[in-house]
Structures are given as C-alpha cells and as structure tokens.
Design an enzyme around this catalytic site. Structure first.
Site, short mmCIF file in Angstrom:
data_model
loop_
_atom_site.label_atom_id
_atom_site.label_comp_id
_atom_site.label_asym_id
_atom_site.label_seq_id
_atom_site.Cartn_x
_atom_site.Cartn_y
_atom_site.Cartn_z
N GLU A 1 38.30 30.83 78.94
CA GLU A 1 38.12 31.73 80.09
C GLU A 1 37.44 31.00 81.26
O GLU A 1 36.90 29.90 81.09
CB GLU A 1 37.31 32.96 79.70
CG GLU A 1 35.92 32.64 79.20
CD GLU A 1 34.88 33.67 79.58
OE1 GLU A 1 34.91 34.15 80.74
OE2 GLU A 1 34.01 33.97 78.74
N ASP B 1 28.65 52.09 80.42
CA ASP B 1 29.05 50.71 80.66
C ASP B 1 29.42 50.02 79.34
O ASP B 1 28.56 49.57 78.59
CB ASP B 1 27.93 49.94 81.39
CG ASP B 1 28.41 48.61 81.94
OD1 ASP B 1 29.54 48.19 81.60
OD2 ASP B 1 27.65 47.98 82.70
N SER C 1 35.37 46.01 79.14
CA SER C 1 36.79 46.12 78.78
C SER C 1 37.21 44.98 77.86
O SER C 1 38.33 44.99 77.35
CB SER C 1 37.66 46.16 80.04
OG SER C 1 37.50 44.99 80.80
N ASP C 2 36.34 44.00 77.64
CA ASP C 2 36.63 42.97 76.63
C ASP C 2 36.93 43.63 75.28
O ASP C 2 37.78 43.17 74.52
CB ASP C 2 35.42 42.04 76.42
CG ASP C 2 35.13 41.16 77.63
OD1 ASP C 2 35.91 41.18 78.59
OD2 ASP C 2 34.11 40.44 77.59
N LYS D 1 25.35 38.77 73.25
CA LYS D 1 23.96 38.58 73.67
C LYS D 1 23.13 39.81 73.44
O LYS D 1 23.63 40.93 73.50
CB LYS D 1 23.94 38.29 75.18
CG LYS D 1 24.28 36.90 75.52
CD LYS D 1 23.57 36.52 76.83
CE LYS D 1 23.77 35.06 77.08
NZ LYS D 1 25.10 34.79 77.61
N1 PSU Z 1 28.52 36.89 78.21
C1 PSU Z 1 28.06 35.63 78.24
N2 PSU Z 1 28.57 34.76 79.17
C2 PSU Z 1 29.55 35.13 80.04
C3 PSU Z 1 30.05 36.47 79.96
C4 PSU Z 1 29.52 37.31 79.04
O1 PSU Z 1 27.19 35.29 77.47
O2 PSU Z 1 29.98 34.31 80.87
C5 PSU Z 1 31.18 36.88 80.86
C6 PSU Z 1 32.53 36.78 80.10
O3 PSU Z 1 33.53 36.38 81.01
C7 PSU Z 1 32.78 38.22 79.67
C8 PSU Z 1 32.22 38.97 80.86
O4 PSU Z 1 34.15 38.51 79.44
O5 PSU Z 1 31.04 38.25 81.23
C9 PSU Z 1 31.88 40.41 80.54
O6 PSU Z 1 31.47 41.05 81.71
P1 PSU Z 1 31.20 42.63 81.73
O7 PSU Z 1 29.96 42.81 80.92
O8 PSU Z 1 31.04 42.98 83.17
O9 PSU Z 1 32.41 43.27 81.10
MN MN Z 2 30.82 46.79 82.57
#
Ligand code: PSU
Ligand code: MN
EC number: 4.2.1.70
Length: 327
Positions: free
Chosen positions: A52, A166, A169-170, A187
C-alpha cells in the site's frame, strides 16, 4: 468539500453514475497502469506481493518513508516475489511503481490524498495523486489477481466507536476481498477486541504467526487470543484462498524491536487525549496519531514501525512464493 471542474465531473459520472457498476469497474480497469514487471509476473503465475502507499505518504515522514519503501521492495525481490506498490498518480491507478514514481509519492508526503475505497472515483476523476489505504489497495490488487498484500498495520474499530461509528473500511474491504493481508496486527490506538469482533462479523479469517495471541503492532501481545495460529508460510499457503472473504495474517513484531512497547503505549494514550482535545476525527485521526506518537517517542516508534514492516515483507513474500507453488 470536494469540488469538480466540468471535465472531471464527467470523468466521475462515467465512473460512477450513468453506467452500471460492472461497466464502471471495466472503465476503471481500463485506466489502470500495470508495470511491466508486475504484469509479466501475474501472467506467468509468479509470486507477487501488493504494497500500500498510505503508509509511505501518511504513515512515515520523508525521507525515511522512501528509504523504507525501497527496502521493503528489495526484501520482497530477495525472497523470490515481485513487489507491486499501488498508488494513484495524476488520476491513473498504478500497480507497481518505478523509482521516480516512488520518489514522487514519498516526497509529496501528506499533500497526496489519503485514498480509501470510497475515495477512488474522486481521486481518479480529478486526476489527483492518491495514496491507497488497505481498503483501496485491496480493490486494485484483486482487480489484477494479486493474492498477497503486505502492510504494517491495518485500520480497525476506533476507540469510542460506539459514539463516533468510526470503523475503518479496511475491515469491510477484507470481508469481501479474497486476499491474504500480512500485518503486525492492529495498533493500540484502536479498540483491538472490537476490531477482532468486527473481523468475525465480516467473515475474515484471522491467524497469528507462531503465536496464540493477536499482536498489537508495537508489542507482540494485545491481551486478546488470536482466533487461530499458523506456524509456517507453507501451512498458511495450504489453506488456499478459495473463499469469498480475506484472510488477516498477523505477524508479531520481532522481539528485539518490541522492547519499547510500554514507552509507545504511554505516548499513544497522550496522543489519543490530544486528538480528542483538538477535535481530530475521521480519516485525519490515524495519520495524526501515528505522527504524534512518533514525535512523543523521539522516533522510537518509527524505528519499530520500519522493523516490523520489513519483517512482514519477508514473511509475506514467503507466503506468496508458497502460494505460487501450489498447483
Ligand atoms: N495503521 C498504521 N499505519 C498506517 C495506517 C494504519 O499503523 O499507515 C494507514 C493504512 O493505510 C490503513 C489506514 O489502511 O491508515 C487506515 O485509515 P483509517 O483509520 O482512516 O481507515
Ligand atoms: Mn475512519
């Protein structure tokens, strides 16, 4: 607020509105650029590992992000697979970046749009640069038939999700995309037990590598039992990917790099409080927390992050090779 010129609006409507979802996907597919190495590997059934790009633009500062991206690609190659870093450059979804493209993405940093699955039509229509998160990367990887995807950590259910809703969408993308995602767990900026529950709801198979416990990114343990355990890349590949949903393969951070876990956890708590005080929400929250934890730990979290991503690249490549050898 997104705003569009009339030409980008028509590009967007071509992608989204006046044609069927199937036609829209075919249109998007026709815009995708696959690098010669990746295209060659896919057509010859060789091992390919998707990577990614939000981790490059938003997950790490320049120039460590570029250095890490290059090293991760080298590790994949050294272990017999072809790396396919995925990003959208000037509106063109690219599968496999050359050195100049990788450099551009890394140096643009957070000015590149963080692109989750929902954002793809907008970024393509406005011919913008987009760094794909896990959800958007899964979309493009599955479009071209890549079966293995390596990252650091995936998004999940945020703390206080019962108020904010929140949920990354992953998790829903994993639920509908039969790809193996290799990560170091999630994390502790997230609610790990709720994330595991939601993965179950999405029918995502979750396995920890050589561990009974689900890892928490910077630390080997999260206090949550892993739904299952796998002890070798071959065992893992033998599960085959003939399911409709994805598989999350959680590799604990190597022991020598997890020592700083407690320091990082207390920085995480402080960063979470700051995010609430400063009203940082939505897709800005994850990048804010990652950057703040790095500042508060004086770079210790970044070093651990780099080490675990490289380890994931090693294991992910072994899985991709083992999968490509299955008949
Ligand atoms: N967690 C990490 N490093 C990252 C991300 C998440 O430890 O770089 C990034 C990844 O690209 C993940 C995205 O798909 O953040 C998720 O973002 P959100 O929580 O806004 O869905
Ligand atoms: Mn989000």
């Amino acid at each position: 607020m997104a705003s569009y010129s009339s030409s980008s609006l028509s590009r967007l409507s071509t992608l989204q509105n006046h044609i069927s979802p199937l036609e829209a996907n075919n249109k998007l597919r026709s815009l995708v650029k696959i690098s010669p190495q990746v295209s060659d590997a896919i057509s010859n059934g060789r091992a390919v590992v998707a990577l990614e790009s939000t981790i490059i633009s938003h997950g790490m500062p320049y120039p460590q992000n570029l250095q890490t991206a290059k090293e991760v690609e080298s590790i994949v190659r050294e272990n017999g697979a072809v790396p396919a870093t995925i990003a959208i450059l000037n509106g063109v979804p690219c599968i496999g970046l050359n050195e100049e493209e990788l450099e551009r993405l890394a140096s643009l940093g957070k000015s590149v749009q963080k692109t989750a699955g929902r954002d793809i039509p907008h970024v393509v229509a406005t011919r913008a640069n987009g760094a794909t998160t896990v959800s958007a990367t899964l979309f493009f990887a599955s479009m071209v038939g890549i079966q293995v995807f390596v990252t650091g950590g995936i998004g999940g259910v945020h703390r206080h999700a019962n108020h904010t809703m929140d949920i990354s969408s992953d998790l829903t993308a994993l639920g509908r995309t039969p790809i193996a995602v290799i990560s170091a767990g999630v994390k502790s900026i997230l609610d790990i037990p709720k994330t595991l529950e939601y993965l179950e709801t999405q029918e995502v198979y979750v396995a920890a590598y050589k561990s009974d416990e689900f890892p928490a990114f910077f630390t080997e343990k999260s206090g949550c039992k892993a739904p299952s355990r796998v002890d070798s890349p071959e065992d893992y590949a033998n599960m085959k990917l003939n399911r409709k949903a994805g598989i999350l393969f959680a590799v604990p951070i190597p022991k020598q790099h997890s020592a700083a876990g407690n320091l990082i956890e207390s920085a995480t708590q402080r960063a979470l409080t700051e995010a609430r005080e400063q009203n940082v929400t939505g897709n800005a929250e994850t990048p804010f927390l990652l950057a703040r934890v790095n500042e508060l730990t004086g770079g210790t979290s970044l070093a651990a992050n780099i080490a675990l991503v490289k380890n994931n690249a090693l294991i992910g490549s072994q899985i991709a090779v083992a999968l490509s050898q299955l008949v």
